[in-house]
Design a protein around this motif. Structure first.
Motif, short mmCIF file in Angstrom:
data_model
loop_
_atom_site.label_atom_id
_atom_site.label_comp_id
_atom_site.label_asym_id
_atom_site.label_seq_id
_atom_site.Cartn_x
_atom_site.Cartn_y
_atom_site.Cartn_z
N ARG A 80 0.81 -1.22 0.00
CA ARG A 80 0.00 0.00 0.00
C ARG A 80 0.85 1.27 0.00
NH1 ARG A 80 -3.09 1.89 4.50
NH2 ARG A 80 -4.39 0.02 4.63
N VAL A 97 -4.30 -0.54 -3.58
CA VAL A 97 -5.08 0.06 -2.50
C VAL A 97 -4.68 -0.54 -1.15
CG1 VAL A 97 -7.41 0.40 -1.60
CG2 VAL A 97 -7.00 0.47 -4.07
N THR A 98 -4.39 -1.83 -1.16
CA THR A 98 -4.11 -2.53 0.10
C THR A 98 -2.87 -3.42 -0.04
OG1 THR A 98 -5.72 -4.16 -0.64
CG2 THR A 98 -6.45 -2.61 1.05
N ASP A 99 -2.33 -3.80 1.09
CA ASP A 99 -1.20 -4.74 1.13
C ASP A 99 -1.65 -6.15 0.78
OD1 ASP A 99 0.81 -2.98 2.01
OD2 ASP A 99 0.28 -3.27 4.12
N ALA A 101 -1.86 -10.08 1.48
CA ALA A 101 -2.17 -10.71 2.77
C ALA A 101 -0.91 -10.90 3.61
CB ALA A 101 -2.87 -12.05 2.54
N SER A 104 0.57 -7.65 4.89
CA SER A 104 -0.23 -7.12 5.99
C SER A 104 0.02 -7.90 7.27
CB SER A 104 -1.71 -7.16 5.61
OG SER A 104 -2.51 -6.73 6.69
N MET A 105 0.07 -9.23 7.15
CA MET A 105 0.31 -10.07 8.33
C MET A 105 1.68 -9.76 8.95
SD MET A 105 -1.32 -13.50 6.59
CE MET A 105 -0.68 -14.75 7.71
N VAL A 108 1.31 -6.56 10.85
CA VAL A 108 0.57 -6.82 12.09
C VAL A 108 1.51 -7.42 13.14
CG1 VAL A 108 -1.23 -8.27 13.12
CG2 VAL A 108 -1.69 -7.06 10.98
N ILE B 90 -13.68 1.45 0.87
CA ILE B 90 -12.21 1.40 0.87
C ILE B 90 -11.68 1.47 -0.56
CG2 ILE B 90 -10.18 0.02 1.53
CD1 ILE B 90 -12.07 -1.36 3.63
N TYR B 91 -12.46 0.94 -1.50
CA TYR B 91 -12.03 0.90 -2.90
C TYR B 91 -12.77 1.92 -3.77
CZ TYR B 91 -9.29 -3.26 -1.93
OH TYR B 91 -8.35 -4.13 -1.44
N SER B 299 -6.75 -9.07 5.33
CA SER B 299 -5.94 -8.64 6.48
C SER B 299 -5.81 -7.13 6.55
CB SER B 299 -4.56 -9.30 6.42
OG SER B 299 -3.74 -8.81 7.46
N ASP B 300 -5.47 -6.52 5.41
CA ASP B 300 -5.27 -5.07 5.42
C ASP B 300 -6.57 -4.34 5.72
OD1 ASP B 300 -4.96 -2.34 4.62
OD2 ASP B 300 -3.25 -2.88 3.38
N GLU B 301 -7.65 -4.73 5.02
CA GLU B 301 -8.94 -4.07 5.23
C GLU B 301 -9.41 -4.22 6.68
OE1 GLU B 301 -8.17 -6.14 2.75
OE2 GLU B 301 -8.84 -5.32 0.83
N ARG B 303 -7.55 -4.82 9.42
CA ARG B 303 -6.71 -4.16 10.42
C ARG B 303 -6.75 -2.65 10.29
NH1 ARG B 303 -5.63 -8.51 13.90
NH2 ARG B 303 -5.35 -10.30 12.53
N ASN B 304 -6.84 -2.15 9.06
CA ASN B 304 -6.72 -0.70 8.86
C ASN B 304 -8.04 0.01 8.62
OD1 ASN B 304 -3.80 -0.40 9.03
ND2 ASN B 304 -3.74 -1.62 7.14
N HIS B 305 -9.10 -0.75 8.35
CA HIS B 305 -10.38 -0.12 8.02
C HIS B 305 -11.53 -0.79 8.75
CE1 HIS B 305 -8.47 1.96 4.57
NE2 HIS B 305 -7.86 0.81 4.32
#
Lengths: 426, 426
Positions: A80, A97-99, A101, A104-105, A108, B90-91, B299-301, B303-305
């Motif tokens: 991201r 838009v996002t990392d 998986a 992101s893990m 975290v 988010i998107y 995971s990203d959505e 944790r962050n949203h």
């Protein structure tokens, strides 16, 4: 006795221990990694781009179990905060838009995603400018070229790669680092650019098998405890004799024999395991499975950007487009039968050992080498760990694969850690 | 005799035939679909956005086998020429670099991607504003709400959806259209937003099972020829008696019995098939598999949203986050055993029939209904076709599922086409 090469210097186990014990801080470890990258990457060219300062400031304040661990991420994983270009001009400057998986893990768990590493185009065959840290005139292998090289050069303690044919285990062997190609789907591939959806497997590079086990445990929350095989402990090891071993060079064969001898001396029982016909057929089906799926997975890129694709990838897709659904179904059946045959192998042994590549890293950067020794286990989904430590007479690394039954990643990692210790202790 | 409802009016088979025979043109068919959408979608709200004019001009000039076929695509599929928002703020406005695999394959075959259809957030449970064309006060079902409704309203001849629990077959049942949830991985899911990677399945909606078979054949290049079962032809049909049938309402049970009678009168042999314990356990494991994978995939959505997620999805992920790897492994084992048990069912029958939902579409738009009758077959990967035609006393559609052995999509489609003809011919 075979030559040895030294272990990569950034130790994940040390960093995790030091930060959790308060002897170091996440910020110090991240800064040290940045310094090592600044110092070494000029001649290696493992990194495509570095994380923005804000991201590293956040990571320096993290408190999770991977705090202070700087991770290099192959550029087919979405990030991201950094462009994600898949090694292709089609995705120049693309910001997801996002990392992914796994990315992101990792965040975290407190890790610092320190930068994006080079990848061949869409993790296929067209090489990157990355050089092998053990000898700059040689390829680091591919497709996870930058991740293998960055860990081998001691810049970072952990890197993410992916394997569809041999893209984790082969560069690890060429660069002399430990690497895990886990059981299929042990790690999520969501947000990783797809090449072949029944083959693509996320994997890790680190200095040691012990580091790999720790990283996998902290990222997945899985125990991954096995053994101890420390004193041999009745470990049953098969030397895998495949139908394509004639392609393997003499020094690589010697490395596998030396590994067997070290294990035997430590108390393990060694047997020879001849490849069953079903597994030779499964290996032969890999190309069909991969090519047919790649044409669908990269349908848009292939149809709308054919002329901007690299010549090797273009050829793979041209060939893939000629595969019929019937051919694919036959290949998938061979793969399914192969998975059962692979499970049967482990009724009489705990792990198999085999060459991780045909030989040391080829000279030049024109080719990333051959995945022949890897693609069977990618297709069957068995966990494979590359064990570094041996070197050719020219001083280039020769990796040994430790393979375990599907789902027995802990066993593969434990046996690999034992073998790596034995090689280092020679 | 049960009530019937009319077949959806946009016929893929007619359009493909007319364009290929020169009785119509791609441009005319696309314009007609645009007109139908403009007329009907005000009260249905199936479409989120329409394709840009340039894309439709290109499609009007296409010459492939799907030329003139206007396709509505669920908004979890990437499209290069339209935003792809996954039903999530988010998107908002997100424009992918490339088309999803299936979208690209449809364009290669000459189809017009005419617009993006509504989806619950990330194809989970939070409803969309879409209304059921058979009764505007009722839900169209979900998560492929817009795709089911757009075909049911006769706006388009083909729509793409996806199913992780019951997101294709349930809305098809509620809206009274044919739908295919194919064998796992018959269709690529690359470029489709992942919720659960061992469950997510791409699927199609069309007016008839015959249309579904034609679309699947033209998109995949597969034969998909089976039967003919036209005169009964010895077709062996099992009425599937599941352990959760007590949840099914009386009218839906009557629809399945009526389907069995029609098939029997046409020459099929009907038997009762009791659900084995392994399949009841497999169904019970679906939630664990889905929840554990969704927490990684999103995971990203998550944790962050977390605060911008819908309440139902948020709850699914909160529960998923409490699932341990050990729980997941147990559930995956139940799924694996279930897949074998599902294959065994088809040793004595060609297809099974079963309710496609608990009953007709529930009143109100607050809930998209229950996936209880669908999630077992999603988990096992068996092909399922929803056969429309029956209706409740209130005139709402009641769908019958035709289920076949894994990989026997052609058989499921052929038996479904037979059944749909029999219902229509009553």
């Amino acid at each position: 006795m075979l030559n040895r090469h030294p272990t990569a210097t950034a130790s994940l186990t040390r960093i995790v221990g030091a930060v959790s014990a308060g002897r170091s801080t996440a910020g110090q470890e991240i800064a040290a990694a940045k310094d090592r990258i600044a110092e070494a990457d000029g001649e290696i060219a493992a990194f495509l781009r570095k994380a923005p300062a804000e991201s590293l400031e956040l990571a320096a304040a993290a408190t999770g179990p991977l705090a202070g661990v700087a991770i290099g991420v192959k550029d087919i994983y979405d990030t991201r905060d950094m462009a994600s270009e898949n090694g292709s001009s089609i995705y120049a400057g693309h910001r997801p838009v996002t990392d992914a998986a796994l990315v992101s893990m990792a965040r975290v768990a407190g890790a610092a995603i320190i930068g994006k590493t080079t990848t061949t185009e869409f993790a296929s065959l067209d090489p990157t400018p990355t050089r092998n840290p053990r000898n700059l005139d040689h390829t680091p292998g591919g497709s996870s070229s930058g991740s293998a090289a960055a860990v081998a050069a001691g810049m970072i303690p952990l890197a993410f790669g992916s394997q569809t044919g041999g893209s984790v285990i082969r560069p690890a062997s060429f660069c002399g680092v430990a690497a895990l190609k886990p059981s299929f789907r042990l790690l999520p591939t969501v947000g990783m650019k797809t090449f072949s959806y029944t083959l693509d497997t996320a994997g890790f590079f680190a200095a040691t098998a012990e580091d790999l086990a720790l990283a996998t445990r902290l990222l997945t929350g899985r125990d991954l405890v096995e053994g101890p095989f420390g004193e041999g402990g009745g470990l049953r090891v098969g030397i895998y004799r495949s139908s394509v071993d004639d392609n393997v060079d003499a020094e690589m064969h010697a490395a596998v024999e030396a590994a067997a001898q070290l294990l035997e001396r430590s108390g393990a029982r060694i047997v020879e395991v001849e490849e069953p016909a079903a597994l030779a057929e499964a290996r032969a089906s890999h190309e069909t499975v991969q090519g047919f799926e790649a044409v669908m997975a990269l349908s848009d890129e292939f149809r709308n950007h054919r002329n901007s694709l690299g010549p090797k990838l273009g050829a793979v897709l041209d060939q893939g487009a000629a595969i019929t659904p019937g051919d694919y179904d036959v290949a998938r059946r061979a793969a399914r039968i192969g998975r059962k045959a692979a499970s049967s192998l482990f009724e009489t042994v705990d792990v198999l050992i085999a060459p991780s590549a045909l030989g040391p890293a080829p000279k030049g950067l024109e080719s990333t080498g051959d995945a022949l020794m890897n693609k069977l286990w990618t297709l069957t989904g068995n966990p494979v760990v590359n064990v570094p430590g041996f070197a050719s007479s020219a001083g280039l690394p020769l990796g040994v694969s430790v393979v375990a039954r599907f789902g027995r990643d802990a066993r593969a990692l434990a046996a690999a850690a034992l073998l790596q210790d034995l090689i280092a202790g020679q």
